[in-house]
Design a protein around this motif. Structure first.
Motif, PDB file in Angstrom:
ATOM      1  N   ASP A  41       0.828  -1.211   0.000  1.00  0.00           N
ATOM      2  CA  ASP A  41       0.000   0.000   0.000  1.00  0.00           C
ATOM      3  C   ASP A  41       0.858   1.254   0.000  1.00  0.00           C
ATOM      4  OD1 ASP A  41       1.039   0.079   2.531  1.00  0.00           O
ATOM      5  OD2 ASP A  41      -0.872  -0.117   3.591  1.00  0.00           O
ATOM      6  N   GLY A  42       2.165   1.097  -0.216  1.00  0.00           N
ATOM      7  CA  GLY A  42       3.049   2.244  -0.224  1.00  0.00           C
ATOM      8  C   GLY A  42       3.624   2.591   1.125  1.00  0.00           C
ATOM      9  N   SER A  43       3.159   1.957   2.197  1.00  0.00           N
ATOM     10  CA  SER A  43       3.685   2.228   3.539  1.00  0.00           C
ATOM     11  C   SER A  43       5.032   1.541   3.712  1.00  0.00           C
ATOM     12  CB  SER A  43       2.706   1.727   4.599  1.00  0.00           C
ATOM     13  OG  SER A  43       2.632   0.309   4.551  1.00  0.00           O
ATOM     14  N   GLU A  44       5.779   1.993   4.707  1.00  0.00           N
ATOM     15  CA  GLU A  44       7.086   1.391   4.972  1.00  0.00           C
ATOM     16  C   GLU A  44       6.980  -0.087   5.357  1.00  0.00           C
ATOM     17  OE1 GLU A  44      11.036   0.916   4.994  1.00  0.00           O
ATOM     18  OE2 GLU A  44       9.930   2.653   4.275  1.00  0.00           O
ATOM     19  N   PRO A  45       6.008  -0.472   6.211  1.00  0.00           N
ATOM     20  CA  PRO A  45       5.883  -1.906   6.494  1.00  0.00           C
ATOM     21  C   PRO A  45       5.614  -2.751   5.253  1.00  0.00           C
ATOM     22  CG  PRO A  45       4.710  -0.647   8.144  1.00  0.00           C
ATOM     23  CD  PRO A  45       5.116   0.333   7.078  1.00  0.00           C
ATOM     24  N   SER A  46       4.837  -2.226   4.311  1.00  0.00           N
ATOM     25  CA  SER A  46       4.544  -3.015   3.117  1.00  0.00           C
ATOM     26  C   SER A  46       5.753  -3.105   2.200  1.00  0.00           C
ATOM     27  CB  SER A  46       3.340  -2.444   2.362  1.00  0.00           C
ATOM     28  OG  SER A  46       3.682  -1.343   1.553  1.00  0.00           O
ATOM     29  N   LEU A  47       6.595  -2.078   2.181  1.00  0.00           N
ATOM     30  CA  LEU A  47       7.813  -2.156   1.373  1.00  0.00           C
ATOM     31  C   LEU A  47       8.803  -3.143   1.984  1.00  0.00           C
ATOM     32  CD1 LEU A  47       8.350   1.590   0.419  1.00  0.00           C
ATOM     33  CD2 LEU A  47       7.410  -0.265  -0.984  1.00  0.00           C
ATOM     34  N   ARG A  48       8.851  -3.207   3.305  1.00  0.00           N
ATOM     35  CA  ARG A  48       9.690  -4.220   3.946  1.00  0.00           C
ATOM     36  C   ARG A  48       9.150  -5.616   3.643  1.00  0.00           C
ATOM     37  NH1 ARG A  48       9.500  -0.660   8.490  1.00  0.00           N
ATOM     38  NH2 ARG A  48       8.304  -2.182   9.704  1.00  0.00           N
ATOM     39  N   ALA A  49       7.822  -5.711   3.537  1.00  0.00           N
ATOM     40  CA  ALA A  49       7.219  -6.990   3.177  1.00  0.00           C
ATOM     41  C   ALA A  49       7.634  -7.419   1.774  1.00  0.00           C
ATOM     42  CB  ALA A  49       5.697  -6.906   3.274  1.00  0.00           C
TER      43      ALA A  49
ATOM     44  N   GLU B 140     -10.931   4.665  -6.199  1.00  0.00           N
ATOM     45  CA  GLU B 140     -11.448   4.854  -7.555  1.00  0.00           C
ATOM     46  C   GLU B 140     -12.888   4.370  -7.656  1.00  0.00           C
ATOM     47  OE1 GLU B 140     -10.813   5.494 -11.922  1.00  0.00           O
ATOM     48  OE2 GLU B 140      -9.967   6.276 -10.070  1.00  0.00           O
ATOM     49  N   ARG B 141     -13.183   3.262  -6.994  1.00  0.00           N
ATOM     50  CA  ARG B 141     -14.527   2.693  -7.122  1.00  0.00           C
ATOM     51  C   ARG B 141     -15.570   3.628  -6.540  1.00  0.00           C
ATOM     52  NH1 ARG B 141     -15.908  -3.287  -5.075  1.00  0.00           N
ATOM     53  NH2 ARG B 141     -14.858  -3.755  -7.010  1.00  0.00           N
ATOM     54  N   TYR B 142     -15.310   4.184  -5.358  1.00  0.00           N
ATOM     55  CA  TYR B 142     -16.343   4.943  -4.681  1.00  0.00           C
ATOM     56  C   TYR B 142     -16.369   6.422  -5.071  1.00  0.00           C
ATOM     57  CZ  TYR B 142     -17.147   0.999  -1.576  1.00  0.00           C
ATOM     58  OH  TYR B 142     -17.457  -0.221  -1.057  1.00  0.00           O
TER      59      TYR B 142
ATOM     60  N   PRO C 275      -3.558   6.251 -11.252  1.00  0.00           N
ATOM     61  CA  PRO C 275      -2.134   6.562 -11.406  1.00  0.00           C
ATOM     62  C   PRO C 275      -1.352   6.372 -10.118  1.00  0.00           C
ATOM     63  CG  PRO C 275      -3.472   8.210 -12.499  1.00  0.00           C
ATOM     64  CD  PRO C 275      -4.408   7.356 -11.696  1.00  0.00           C
ATOM     65  N   LEU C 276      -1.903   6.800  -8.978  1.00  0.00           N
ATOM     66  CA  LEU C 276      -1.216   6.648  -7.713  1.00  0.00           C
ATOM     67  C   LEU C 276      -0.999   5.172  -7.400  1.00  0.00           C
ATOM     68  CD1 LEU C 276      -0.050   7.774  -5.105  1.00  0.00           C
ATOM     69  CD2 LEU C 276      -2.361   7.781  -4.151  1.00  0.00           C
TER      70      LEU C 276
ATOM     71  N   LEU D 185      10.923 -13.518 -11.414  1.00  0.00           N
ATOM     72  CA  LEU D 185       9.788 -13.131 -12.256  1.00  0.00           C
ATOM     73  C   LEU D 185       8.762 -12.430 -11.376  1.00  0.00           C
ATOM     74  CD1 LEU D 185       8.351 -13.217 -15.000  1.00  0.00           C
ATOM     75  CD2 LEU D 185       7.417 -15.447 -14.349  1.00  0.00           C
ATOM     76  N   VAL D 186       8.476 -11.153 -11.693  1.00  0.00           N
ATOM     77  CA  VAL D 186       7.595 -10.342 -10.858  1.00  0.00           C
ATOM     78  C   VAL D 186       6.451  -9.793 -11.701  1.00  0.00           C
ATOM     79  CG1 VAL D 186       7.430  -8.346  -9.319  1.00  0.00           C
ATOM     80  CG2 VAL D 186       9.560  -9.666  -9.419  1.00  0.00           C
ATOM     81  N   SER D 187       5.233  -9.947 -11.227  1.00  0.00           N
ATOM     82  CA  SER D 187       4.065  -9.331 -11.854  1.00  0.00           C
ATOM     83  C   SER D 187       3.409  -8.399 -10.843  1.00  0.00           C
ATOM     84  CB  SER D 187       3.066 -10.399 -12.317  1.00  0.00           C
ATOM     85  OG  SER D 187       2.575 -11.138 -11.207  1.00  0.00           O
ATOM     86  N   ALA D 188       2.603  -7.459 -11.335  1.00  0.00           N
ATOM     87  CA  ALA D 188       1.969  -6.482 -10.455  1.00  0.00           C
ATOM     88  C   ALA D 188       0.513  -6.291 -10.859  1.00  0.00           C
ATOM     89  CB  ALA D 188       2.715  -5.152 -10.510  1.00  0.00           C
ATOM     90  N   ALA D 189      -0.335  -6.015  -9.872  1.00  0.00           N
ATOM     91  CA  ALA D 189      -1.759  -5.830 -10.149  1.00  0.00           C
ATOM     92  C   ALA D 189      -2.342  -4.786  -9.215  1.00  0.00           C
ATOM     93  CB  ALA D 189      -2.505  -7.148  -9.979  1.00  0.00           C
ATOM     94  N   VAL D 190      -3.258  -3.965  -9.756  1.00  0.00           N
ATOM     95  CA  VAL D 190      -4.030  -3.011  -8.969  1.00  0.00           C
ATOM     96  C   VAL D 190      -5.474  -3.508  -8.955  1.00  0.00           C
ATOM     97  CG1 VAL D 190      -4.887  -0.650  -8.804  1.00  0.00           C
ATOM     98  CG2 VAL D 190      -2.532  -1.085  -9.559  1.00  0.00           C
TER      99      VAL D 190
END
Length: 301
Positions: free
Chosen positions: A18-26, A50-52, A68-69, A89-94
């Motif tokens: 989610d962009g937080s420091e704990p998630s980047l360490r994850a 975006e949905r709401y 974009p964010l 091999l890395v994939s990404a999804a929003v």
């Protein structure tokens, strides 16, 4: 990696960001784990903005549009993983959905899920965030929650051991098998711990019987521990420990000298509440090292 081969290994490793420091360490920890397993890494960002509210309202409020964010967050996390392990091999999804629902769904096709302790809204990392708790309580695959001072890495080992808590019905335990494989991959010993207690009503003041109830409970714990370790993969060094005390305290103490603590969690079909036992729930909040919650059918560890 060949898709058929990866499916045979249980799918990709999924990490929530989610962009937080704990998630980047994850992301760092998850990329190490994916490289260890020889599987791909899938980086997932989930949110509801975006949905709401949509891009138009976002512009009106002077806020950046969510897409974009979100793409920036997940893209940066994916690049971080590739930089740590260039051959991975890395994939990404929003995904525009509640994070806990999105990650649990992603876990249906994953070998494991990795999440941080707390995201952007966290006050401190002493307690577990609601998303991580919900994912650990409902996912179909093992969930690794990065508690404690894990030094942002799955390898090389810091303490040199994986600890697994053994429950009463531990024969053919999914948690024990998972822990043994994690120890084998890391090349470290597996420490199997069975906590036991002698109920107060079984104690006696008779001098000839002093200690007898406790001895019987300890012997039973030893038997349960041996039953749990009957079918381990070859090449794993196992250290056995039976300890008098409450499992929550015993395993929390053991977490201070472990690189990973593994416990089981019962999944009951049709149950909509948190599907975590009291031991697993307590360790998710108080372990000194990463905790792997391994779902199974049966009693909790």
């Amino acid at each position: 990696m060949n898709a058929a081969v990866e499916r045979s290994l249980g799918g990709p490793l999924v990490v929530g960001v989610d962009g937080s420091e704990p998630s980047l360490r994850a992301v760092d920890w998850a990329s190490d784990e994916a490289a260890l397993r020889g599987v791909s890494l899938r980086v997932v960002y989930a949110c509801l903005w975006e949905r709401y509210e949509g891009a138009a309202l976002a512009r009106e409020l002077g806020r950046p549009a969510a897409l974009p964010l979100a793409q920036e967050v997940v893209g940066a996390a994916a690049e971080r993983a590739r930089g740590r392990h260039p051959g991975l091999l890395v994939s990404a999804a929003v995904v525009f959905e509640e994070p806990e629902y999105a990650l649990v769904r992603e876990g249906r096709n994953a070998c494991a899920l990795v999440v941080g302790t707390r995201g952007r809204s966290g006050i401190a990392e002493m307690l577990l965030g609601s998303v991580s708790l919900a994912v650990a309580a409902h996912a179909d695959c093992p969930v690794i929650v990065l508690r404690g001072s894990h030094d942002n890495q799955a390898t090389p080992p810091v303490h040199g051991r994986v600890v697994v808590g053994v429950g009463e019905d531990a024969k053919a335990s999914a948690a024990v098998r998972f822990a043994a494989e994690e120890a084998r991959r890391r090349g470290v010993p597996l420490e199997a711990v069975r906590a036991w207690r002698c109920p107060a009503h079984e104690s006696t003041d008779h001098p000839l019987l002093a200690g007898e109830p406790a001895r019987l409970h300890e012997e039973r714990a030893v038997e349960q521990l041996e039953a749990a370790l009957q079918e381990l993969p070859a090449g794993v060094e196992v250290r056995r420990r039976t300890v008098e005390g409450h499992p929550r305290r015993v395993l929390a103490d053991a977490s201070h000298r472990a690189d990973l603590l593994v416990v089981g969690a019962r999944r009951r079909e049709g149950h909509i509440g948190l599907q975590l036992g009291r031991v697993a729930h307590a360790l998710l909040h108080h372990s000194a090292c990463p905790v792997a919650i391994v779902p199974h059918q049966g009693h909790d560890a």
